[in-house]
Scaffold this active site. Structure first.
Site, PDB file in Angstrom:
ATOM      1  CB  CYS A 117     -22.747  27.611 -24.253  1.00 35.27           C
ATOM      2  SG  CYS A 117     -24.234  28.603 -24.311  1.00 35.27           S
ATOM      3  CG  ASN A 130     -25.663  30.528 -21.102  1.00 37.18           C
ATOM      4  OD1 ASN A 130     -24.998  30.318 -20.453  1.00 37.18           O
ATOM      5  ND2 ASN A 130     -26.791  29.818 -21.539  1.00 37.18           N
ATOM      6  CB  ILE A 159     -24.542  31.474 -10.320  1.00 34.97           C
ATOM      7  CG1 ILE A 159     -25.788  30.961  -9.351  1.00 34.97           C
ATOM      8  CG2 ILE A 159     -23.450  32.053  -9.460  1.00 34.97           C
ATOM      9  CD1 ILE A 159     -25.349  29.843  -8.594  1.00 34.97           C
TER      10      ILE A 159
HETATM   11  C1  LIG Z   1     -36.086  26.408 -17.554  1.00 38.90           C
HETATM   12  C2  LIG Z   1     -35.040  27.255 -17.362  1.00 38.90           C
HETATM   13  C3  LIG Z   1     -34.300  27.761 -18.632  1.00 38.90           C
HETATM   14  C4  LIG Z   1     -33.205  28.542 -18.718  1.00 38.90           C
HETATM   15  N1  LIG Z   1     -32.336  29.034 -19.588  1.00 38.90           N
HETATM   16  C5  LIG Z   1     -31.685  29.849 -19.807  1.00 38.90           C
HETATM   17  C6  LIG Z   1     -30.873  30.274 -21.051  1.00 38.90           C
HETATM   18  O1  LIG Z   1     -31.439  30.078 -22.033  1.00 38.90           O
HETATM   19  N2  LIG Z   1     -29.882  31.158 -20.838  1.00 38.90           N
HETATM   20  C7  LIG Z   1     -29.407  31.256 -19.610  1.00 38.90           C
HETATM   21  O2  LIG Z   1     -28.470  31.864 -19.562  1.00 38.90           O
HETATM   22  N3  LIG Z   1     -29.698  30.987 -18.272  1.00 38.90           N
HETATM   23  C8  LIG Z   1     -30.869  30.076 -18.360  1.00 38.90           C
HETATM   24  N4  LIG Z   1     -31.649  29.449 -17.497  1.00 38.90           N
HETATM   25  C9  LIG Z   1     -30.804  30.220 -16.002  1.00 38.90           C
HETATM   26  C10 LIG Z   1     -31.678  31.013 -15.410  1.00 38.90           C
HETATM   27  O3  LIG Z   1     -31.606  32.365 -16.138  1.00 38.90           O
HETATM   28  C11 LIG Z   1     -31.088  31.488 -14.046  1.00 38.90           C
HETATM   29  O4  LIG Z   1     -29.839  31.866 -14.189  1.00 38.90           O
HETATM   30  C12 LIG Z   1     -31.084  30.430 -13.062  1.00 38.90           C
HETATM   31  O5  LIG Z   1     -32.224  29.649 -13.223  1.00 38.90           O
HETATM   32  C13 LIG Z   1     -31.030  30.921 -11.357  1.00 38.90           C
HETATM   33  O6  LIG Z   1     -32.095  31.675 -11.080  1.00 38.90           O
HETATM   34  P1  LIG Z   1     -33.295  31.054 -10.375  1.00 38.90           P
HETATM   35  O7  LIG Z   1     -32.857  30.155  -9.320  1.00 38.90           O
HETATM   36  O8  LIG Z   1     -34.158  32.125  -9.967  1.00 38.90           O
HETATM   37  O9  LIG Z   1     -34.159  30.136 -11.405  1.00 38.90           O
HETATM   38  C14 LIG Z   1     -32.753  28.922 -17.271  1.00 38.90           C
HETATM   39  C15 LIG Z   1     -33.271  28.340 -16.195  1.00 38.90           C
HETATM   40  C16 LIG Z   1     -34.345  27.579 -16.168  1.00 38.90           C
HETATM   41  C17 LIG Z   1     -35.237  27.117 -14.787  1.00 38.90           C
END
Ligand SMILES: Cc1cc2nc3c(=O)[nH]c(=O)nc-3n(C[C@H](O)[C@H](O)[C@H](O)COP(=O)(O)O)c2cc1C
Length: 304
Positions: free
Chosen positions: A134, A131, A195
């Protein structure tokens, strides 16, 4: 439900051999056992764990999520049990599940990331996703993925200690996606995820005695609202890298999956949609197979 066809949907991401390209996204699928009551998790290509740090993190106080038009803003703040508890409590359960899994790691310094990668290596974890959104605490809280030199050094240092499949998850909050993608490939990443959430803010106004009171929530936007940003991002990086790209951002329907594949994604992650449709990822595996059958394709590789 289960797989209703025997079309070849397999895809390789680094050394990982996935039975299909549908992966669940970090932070939206827990450690997988949370979804056992909804789907057969082993039908998926892979799952990505929630972000794991070296020490346990409490995350941010409430409110942590806010619904917005076609999306969700979250400011969870990486609440997690830390790598040592993960290895003790969750890793054995994941290993019994007959699924490919990817550990999403997050650090606040280069040393922390390298330590996490080394621990992953020592515990034979097959794949890690970095990730890169950060903040680098030592360098003034700028996201790791925003500064080219920091990004290159970080991925190279991790590559030195980790021999499994190394996936770099790029932030969308950058002006030159292609430059960053090229850099992570050069630094030794086996694949790119794109992304992460998009920096966003929700404002709610309450009128009291002719005065507006403002409440704001700042965090990362996900869901269908960011799909066009992600498609454009992937379209921009595809020509400059030859490693696989795992696309994500609002994927909810099989049409979304096809659109991401058509701009050069090799696999997909499903995030926010898991909250509203807990069976969606398994459904997408079936739907993708059916699309191939309808179009007389024998494998995913023939699709685009
Ligand atoms: C509630 C929540 C928690 C997330 N936690 C992380 C995380 O811990 N690490 C990470 O790399 N991305 C995290 N993400 C990002 C998702 O993995 C993803 O990249 C992003 O939501 C785009 O995809 P989506 O539109 O299908 O949700 C999080 C997203 C959401 C909604």
């Amino acid at each position: 439900m289960g797989l209703k066809h025997n079309i070849d949907l397999s895809v390789n991401i680094g050394k990982l051999k996935l039975k299909n390209p549908i992966i669940t996204a970090s932070g939206t699928f827990g450690y997988a056992d949370e979804f056992d009551e909804y789907i057969d998790v082993s039908s998926l290509g892979a799952i990505v764990t929630k972000g794991i740090t070296l020490e346990p993190w409490k995350g941010n106080p409430q409110p942590r999520v806010q619904d917005v038009n076609n999306g969700l803003i979250n400011r969870i703040g990486l609440e997690n049990m830390g790598i040592y508890s993960f290895i003790e409590q969750k890793l054995p359960i994941l290993r019994k599940k007959n699924i490919s899994f990817i550990i999403n790691i997050a650090g606040s310094s280069e040393e922390e990331y390298v330590k996490l990668a080394k621990i992953s290596q020592d515990n034979s974890i097959e794949a890690i996703e970095l990730n890169l959104s950060c903040p680098n605490v030592k360098q003034g809280c700028l996201e790791f993925g925003k500064d080219p030199d920091t990004l290159y050094r970080l991925v190279s240092s991790i590559r030195e200690v980790y021999q499994g499949t190394l996936i770099a998850k790029l932030t969308s909050n950058i002006s030159y996606p292609a430059q960053m993608a090229e850099l992570v490939q050069k630094a030794g990443a086996d694949a790119i995820s794109a992304i992460n959430t998009v920096k966003a803010m929700h404002v709610s106004l309450n009128c009291n005695n002719n005065k507006f009171e403002k409440t704001i929530i700042q965090g990362g936007l996900s869901g269908p609202a960011i799909k066009p940003i992600s498609l454009s991002f992937i379209n921009e990086i595809r020509p400059v890298v030859d490693i696989p790209i795992i696309g994500m951002g609002g994927i909810t329907y099989v049409q979304d999956v096809l659109e991401f594949l058509s701009v050069g994604a090799n696999a997909l992650q499903i995030g926010t949609a898991n909250f509203t449709h807990p069976t969606i990822s398994e459904q997408l595996v079936d739907d993708l197979g059916e699309i191939l059958i309808k179009n007389n394709k024998k494998s995913l590789k023939e699709m685009f």
